[in-house]
Design an enzyme around this catalytic site. Structure first.
Site, PDB file in Angstrom:
ATOM      1  N   GLY A  36      59.849  73.729  53.251  1.00 34.30           N
ATOM      2  CA  GLY A  36      62.156  73.864  53.459  1.00 34.30           C
ATOM      3  C   GLY A  36      61.478  75.647  54.512  1.00 34.30           C
ATOM      4  O   GLY A  36      60.857  75.974  54.733  1.00 34.30           O
ATOM      5  N   ALA A  37      62.447  76.275  54.477  1.00 33.81           N
ATOM      6  CA  ALA A  37      63.024  77.196  55.013  1.00 33.81           C
ATOM      7  C   ALA A  37      62.714  76.752  56.905  1.00 33.81           C
ATOM      8  O   ALA A  37      61.528  77.311  57.244  1.00 33.81           O
ATOM      9  CB  ALA A  37      62.181  78.771  54.599  1.00 33.81           C
ATOM     10  N   HIS A  39      62.052  75.266  60.591  1.00 34.34           N
ATOM     11  CA  HIS A  39      62.469  76.451  61.463  1.00 34.34           C
ATOM     12  C   HIS A  39      61.891  75.400  63.118  1.00 34.34           C
ATOM     13  O   HIS A  39      61.798  74.256  63.284  1.00 34.34           O
ATOM     14  CB  HIS A  39      61.628  77.540  61.500  1.00 34.34           C
ATOM     15  CG  HIS A  39      60.299  77.113  60.973  1.00 34.34           C
ATOM     16  ND1 HIS A  39      59.670  76.993  61.847  1.00 34.34           N
ATOM     17  CD2 HIS A  39      59.367  78.306  60.158  1.00 34.34           C
ATOM     18  CE1 HIS A  39      58.471  76.585  61.739  1.00 34.34           C
ATOM     19  NE2 HIS A  39      57.848  77.690  60.718  1.00 34.34           N
ATOM     20  N   GLY A  41      59.499  74.799  64.967  1.00 35.29           N
ATOM     21  CA  GLY A  41      58.052  74.271  64.084  1.00 35.29           C
ATOM     22  C   GLY A  41      58.455  72.537  63.550  1.00 35.29           C
ATOM     23  O   GLY A  41      57.439  71.887  63.720  1.00 35.29           O
ATOM     24  N   HIS A  42      59.336  73.048  62.564  1.00 32.70           N
ATOM     25  CA  HIS A  42      59.148  70.950  61.889  1.00 32.70           C
ATOM     26  C   HIS A  42      59.937  70.562  62.489  1.00 32.70           C
ATOM     27  O   HIS A  42      59.736  69.747  61.942  1.00 32.70           O
ATOM     28  CB  HIS A  42      59.991  72.026  60.610  1.00 32.70           C
ATOM     29  CG  HIS A  42      59.504  72.652  60.066  1.00 32.70           C
ATOM     30  ND1 HIS A  42      59.561  74.359  59.243  1.00 32.70           N
ATOM     31  CD2 HIS A  42      58.640  72.743  58.954  1.00 32.70           C
ATOM     32  CE1 HIS A  42      59.059  75.179  58.274  1.00 32.70           C
ATOM     33  NE2 HIS A  42      58.198  74.133  58.220  1.00 32.70           N
ATOM     34  N   ARG A 200      57.410  82.048  56.377  1.00 30.71           N
ATOM     35  CA  ARG A 200      56.784  83.690  55.983  1.00 30.71           C
ATOM     36  C   ARG A 200      57.450  84.779  56.655  1.00 30.71           C
ATOM     37  O   ARG A 200      57.707  86.043  57.304  1.00 30.71           O
ATOM     38  CB  ARG A 200      55.779  84.010  55.611  1.00 30.71           C
ATOM     39  CG  ARG A 200      55.380  82.925  54.848  1.00 30.71           C
ATOM     40  CD  ARG A 200      53.834  83.322  53.984  1.00 30.71           C
ATOM     41  NE  ARG A 200      53.824  82.870  52.875  1.00 30.71           N
ATOM     42  CZ  ARG A 200      53.194  81.684  52.804  1.00 30.71           C
ATOM     43  NH1 ARG A 200      53.019  80.760  54.007  1.00 30.71           N
ATOM     44  NH2 ARG A 200      52.172  81.535  51.864  1.00 30.71           N
TER      45      ARG A 200
HETATM   46  P1  AMP Z   1      55.414  74.325  55.654  1.00 25.00           P
HETATM   47  O1  AMP Z   1      57.035  73.718  55.220  1.00 25.00           O
HETATM   48  O2  AMP Z   1      54.725  75.994  56.081  1.00 25.00           O
HETATM   49  O3  AMP Z   1      54.234  73.365  54.971  1.00 25.00           O
HETATM   50  O4  AMP Z   1      54.310  73.757  56.847  1.00 25.00           O
HETATM   51  C1  AMP Z   1      55.632  71.816  56.411  1.00 25.00           C
HETATM   52  C2  AMP Z   1      54.454  71.793  58.269  1.00 25.00           C
HETATM   53  O5  AMP Z   1      55.106  72.114  59.388  1.00 25.00           O
HETATM   54  C3  AMP Z   1      53.214  71.168  58.217  1.00 25.00           C
HETATM   55  O6  AMP Z   1      52.371  70.185  59.141  1.00 25.00           O
HETATM   56  C4  AMP Z   1      52.661  73.324  58.984  1.00 25.00           C
HETATM   57  O7  AMP Z   1      51.675  73.078  59.671  1.00 25.00           O
HETATM   58  C5  AMP Z   1      53.971  72.729  60.282  1.00 25.00           C
HETATM   59  N1  AMP Z   1      54.404  74.016  59.994  1.00 25.00           N
HETATM   60  C6  AMP Z   1      54.616  75.098  60.336  1.00 25.00           C
HETATM   61  N2  AMP Z   1      55.144  75.610  61.232  1.00 25.00           N
HETATM   62  C7  AMP Z   1      54.696  75.745  62.408  1.00 25.00           C
HETATM   63  C8  AMP Z   1      54.589  75.721  63.468  1.00 25.00           C
HETATM   64  N3  AMP Z   1      54.881  76.698  63.853  1.00 25.00           N
HETATM   65  N4  AMP Z   1      53.936  74.869  64.697  1.00 25.00           N
HETATM   66  C9  AMP Z   1      53.708  73.584  64.205  1.00 25.00           C
HETATM   67  N5  AMP Z   1      53.503  73.099  63.171  1.00 25.00           N
HETATM   68  C10 AMP Z   1      54.489  74.231  62.024  1.00 25.00           C
END
Ligand code: AMP
Length: 302
Positions: A36-37, A39, A41-42, A200
């Site tokens: 969640g949260a 952005h 990247g997701h 974060r």
């Molecule tokens: P998280 O919510 O942090 O567990 O991330 C979920 C997915 O999004 C994971 O596969 C992360 O590697 C990917 N992710 C998080 N930040 C980025 C980013 N800046 N660029 C690309 N993928 C990302």
């Protein structure tokens, strides 16, 4: 319309119904696991998965098993309604957002059966955050088990290179445990100054921000030296990070992307002068203000 589901049973039924009614002969279910949260990247993962799948699914679950620091778990941003708006916008069909009790009945009592990330899970991030990757592989195994659609549909799971160690470990996990998911990986999305986007980052102050940029700056230096065939001078870069205001570095290393083993001088990949001879992965982690940040870059000679 995005459908939100909270239990494994509801999710399995919804997935079976959606794949059965898909016009595709062998429906591809694109899956983006998240905490969640959300952005940009997701969003990049969701958009890529959308365009190469018949059905797009995602999950939002802040997995306590992968946090070694209770304050980090408690302060991790949670914003379900904003996240659902983004998921709706990217065309997600189904979103699995289980409660803690659904995933780990009786929590905080530890689940008796866990998956181990083994030796790979004890390097770098795993060394600094004991149990982190065991928590990751346990939740990913559970999520894949809940979200694998009935044949002839198949699961394609999308991950970000931002978490490069996680990618290497999940690749091994699916191979070693024969999990029926195809793994797809996309590059790290960064802001205009090079900072890798992360949920974060919301907790960084204006004073923390320039310090946070030191991480990607160190990686870029390594990438440029590798490309130019110059000695990597990793020790100098470590010293620079040690002296950077507001940065408490943990590690800066160059590793083999598949095994995460450190690449040492006078081996096949790094000559005695510190010049890189083939593709490698540079990893960095540091505490900046209230958060621990990680970043990485694939580096190679021209
Ligand atoms: P998280 O919510 O942090 O567990 O991330 C979920 C997915 O999004 C994971 O596969 C992360 O590697 C990917 N992710 C998080 N930040 C980025 C980013 N800046 N660029 C690309 N993928 C990302």
């Amino acid at each position: 319309m995005t459908q939100l589901l909270h239990t494994a049973e509801q999710m399995r039924r919804a997935l079976a119904a959606a794949t059965a009614s898909s016009p595709a002969e062998h429906p591809v279910v694109g899956y983006v696991p998240t905490m969640g949260a959300l952005h940009a990247g997701h969003r990049s993962l969701l958009e890529a998965a959308r365009s190469s799948s018949d059905l797009l699914i995602s999950s939002i679950f802040v997995n306590p098993l992968q946090f070694d620091d209770d304050a980090d778990y408690r302060h991790y941003p949670r914003q379900l309604s904003e996240d659902l708006a983004l998921l709706e916008d990217t065309g997600a069909d189904l979103v699995f957002a289980p409660e803690l009790e659904e995933m780990y009945p009786g929590y905080p009592a530890s689940p008796r059966i866990r998956v181990s990330a083994g030796e790979m899970g004890r390097k770098w991030e795993g060394a600094s955050r004991p149990g982190h990757f065991d928590g990751v592989v346990t939740v990913v195994t559970k999520l894949f088990s809940i979200l694998t659609p009935p044949a002839p549909a198949r699961l394609q799971a999308w991950f970000g290179q931002k978490d490069a160690e996680q990618v290497a470990i999940i690749r091994r996990l699916t191979e070693d445990l024969n999990l029926p998911a195809e793994i797809r990986v996309l590059p790290t999305v960064r802001d205009e100054n090079g900072l890798a986007l992360s949920s974060r980052n919301q907790r960084l102050s204006a004073e923390d921000y320039p310090a946070a940029l030191e991480l990607s700056a160190a990686l870029r230096s390594l990438a440029e030296r590798a490309r130019a065939g110059q000695p990597l001078q990793i020790d100098q870069l470590r010293t620079r990070l040690d002296h950077a205001a507001g940065v408490e570095p943990d590690y800066l290393v160059v590793v083999d992307p598949a095994t995460l083993e450190e690449i040492r001088p006078e081996g096949a990949l790094l000559d005695a002068d510190g010049v890189l001879r083939g593709p490698a992965l540079a990893l960095v982690a540091a505490r900046v203000g209230p958060v621990r940040l990680i970043d990485n870059m694939e580096i190679q000679p021209d």
